[in-house]
Scaffold this motif. Sequence first.
Motif, PDB file in Angstrom:
ATOM      1  N   SER A  34       0.629  -1.098  -0.079  1.00 43.30           N
ATOM      2  CA  SER A  34       0.067  -0.065   0.015  1.00 43.30           C
ATOM      3  C   SER A  34       0.719   1.205  -0.024  1.00 43.30           C
ATOM      4  N   PHE A  35       1.942   1.085   1.021  1.00 43.70           N
ATOM      5  CA  PHE A  35       2.768   2.540   0.916  1.00 43.70           C
ATOM      6  C   PHE A  35       3.449   2.482  -0.579  1.00 43.70           C
ATOM      7  N   CYS A  36       3.961   1.257  -1.057  1.00 48.65           N
ATOM      8  CA  CYS A  36       4.859   1.671  -2.380  1.00 48.65           C
ATOM      9  C   CYS A  36       3.876   2.124  -3.368  1.00 48.65           C
ATOM     10  N   ARG A  37       2.488   1.539  -3.469  1.00 46.34           N
ATOM     11  CA  ARG A  37       1.472   2.018  -4.584  1.00 46.34           C
ATOM     12  C   ARG A  37       1.434   3.286  -4.347  1.00 46.34           C
ATOM     13  N   ALA A  38       1.483   4.127  -3.158  1.00 50.15           N
ATOM     14  CA  ALA A  38       0.978   5.486  -3.120  1.00 50.15           C
ATOM     15  C   ALA A  38       2.503   6.356  -3.095  1.00 50.15           C
ATOM     16  N   ASN A  39       3.591   5.654  -3.615  1.00 51.00           N
ATOM     17  CA  ASN A  39       4.859   6.062  -3.888  1.00 51.00           C
ATOM     18  C   ASN A  39       5.369   6.894  -2.525  1.00 51.00           C
ATOM     19  N   ARG A  40       5.205   5.970  -1.618  1.00 45.63           N
ATOM     20  CA  ARG A  40       5.640   6.319  -0.089  1.00 45.63           C
ATOM     21  C   ARG A  40       6.685   5.223   0.312  1.00 45.63           C
ATOM     22  N   GLU A  41       7.892   5.225  -0.241  1.00 47.36           N
ATOM     23  CA  GLU A  41       8.737   4.245  -0.230  1.00 47.36           C
ATOM     24  C   GLU A  41       9.558   4.238   1.195  1.00 47.36           C
ATOM     25  N   ARG A  42       9.655   5.468   1.870  1.00 45.56           N
ATOM     26  CA  ARG A  42      10.195   5.490   3.155  1.00 45.56           C
ATOM     27  C   ARG A  42       9.311   4.827   4.275  1.00 45.56           C
ATOM     28  N   GLU A  43       8.143   5.003   4.032  1.00 44.85           N
ATOM     29  CA  GLU A  43       7.115   4.162   5.158  1.00 44.85           C
ATOM     30  C   GLU A  43       7.332   2.792   4.780  1.00 44.85           C
ATOM     31  N   ALA A  44       7.344   2.297   3.379  1.00 44.74           N
ATOM     32  CA  ALA A  44       7.261   1.199   3.289  1.00 44.74           C
ATOM     33  C   ALA A  44       8.728   0.494   3.883  1.00 44.74           C
ATOM     34  N   ALA A  45       9.818   1.226   3.724  1.00 48.43           N
ATOM     35  CA  ALA A  45      10.879   0.666   4.197  1.00 48.43           C
ATOM     36  C   ALA A  45      11.107   0.548   5.914  1.00 48.43           C
ATOM     37  N   ALA A  46      10.317   1.636   6.344  1.00 50.80           N
ATOM     38  CA  ALA A  46      10.281   1.762   7.939  1.00 50.80           C
ATOM     39  C   ALA A  46       9.385   0.351   8.486  1.00 50.80           C
ATOM     40  N   VAL A  47       8.427   0.138   7.571  1.00 52.48           N
ATOM     41  CA  VAL A  47       7.488  -1.319   7.925  1.00 52.48           C
ATOM     42  C   VAL A  47       8.514  -2.383   8.047  1.00 52.48           C
ATOM     43  N   VAL A  48       9.394  -2.435   6.771  1.00 53.67           N
ATOM     44  CA  VAL A  48      10.052  -3.821   6.518  1.00 53.67           C
ATOM     45  C   VAL A  48      11.208  -3.663   7.789  1.00 53.67           C
TER      46      VAL A  48
END
Length: 123
Positions: free
Chosen positions: A91-105
């Motif tokens: 969901s974060f990646c689809r929204a171009n919010r890679e930082r938040e996606a990386a933080a989840v990981v």
Amino acid sequence: TTADALCNAGLPQQAQELVDQARRDGVRPNETVYNTLIKGYAKCRCVVNRGVCACDPCVCSSPEAAMRLMREMQAHRLQPDVVTLNTLVSSFCRANREREAAAVVESAVLLAESGEGCSPDLQ
């Protein structure tokens, strides 16, 4: 379930209201219920309504609400699983919010290394 049907129809707020009412009636949501709500908020509404995403980056999903639900899930001592984590990351990646996606990981990996969670499927 009814919550799943509402989420699949693009109505996660109504599903949330249903779960909130059940909670007030003494029913405690489990991991499956939380995953259903998280999926509902993380899902692109364009895909639900038209079959394809019409926005790039996706602006019709709500990854913040999905993340809030994961935190609530953890506060109730329920562990997110690989489905939860992959749903949030996507969901974060689809929204171009890679930082938040990386933080989840990163957060998931740290928890997994401490034996208190699982890692997202990074394939």
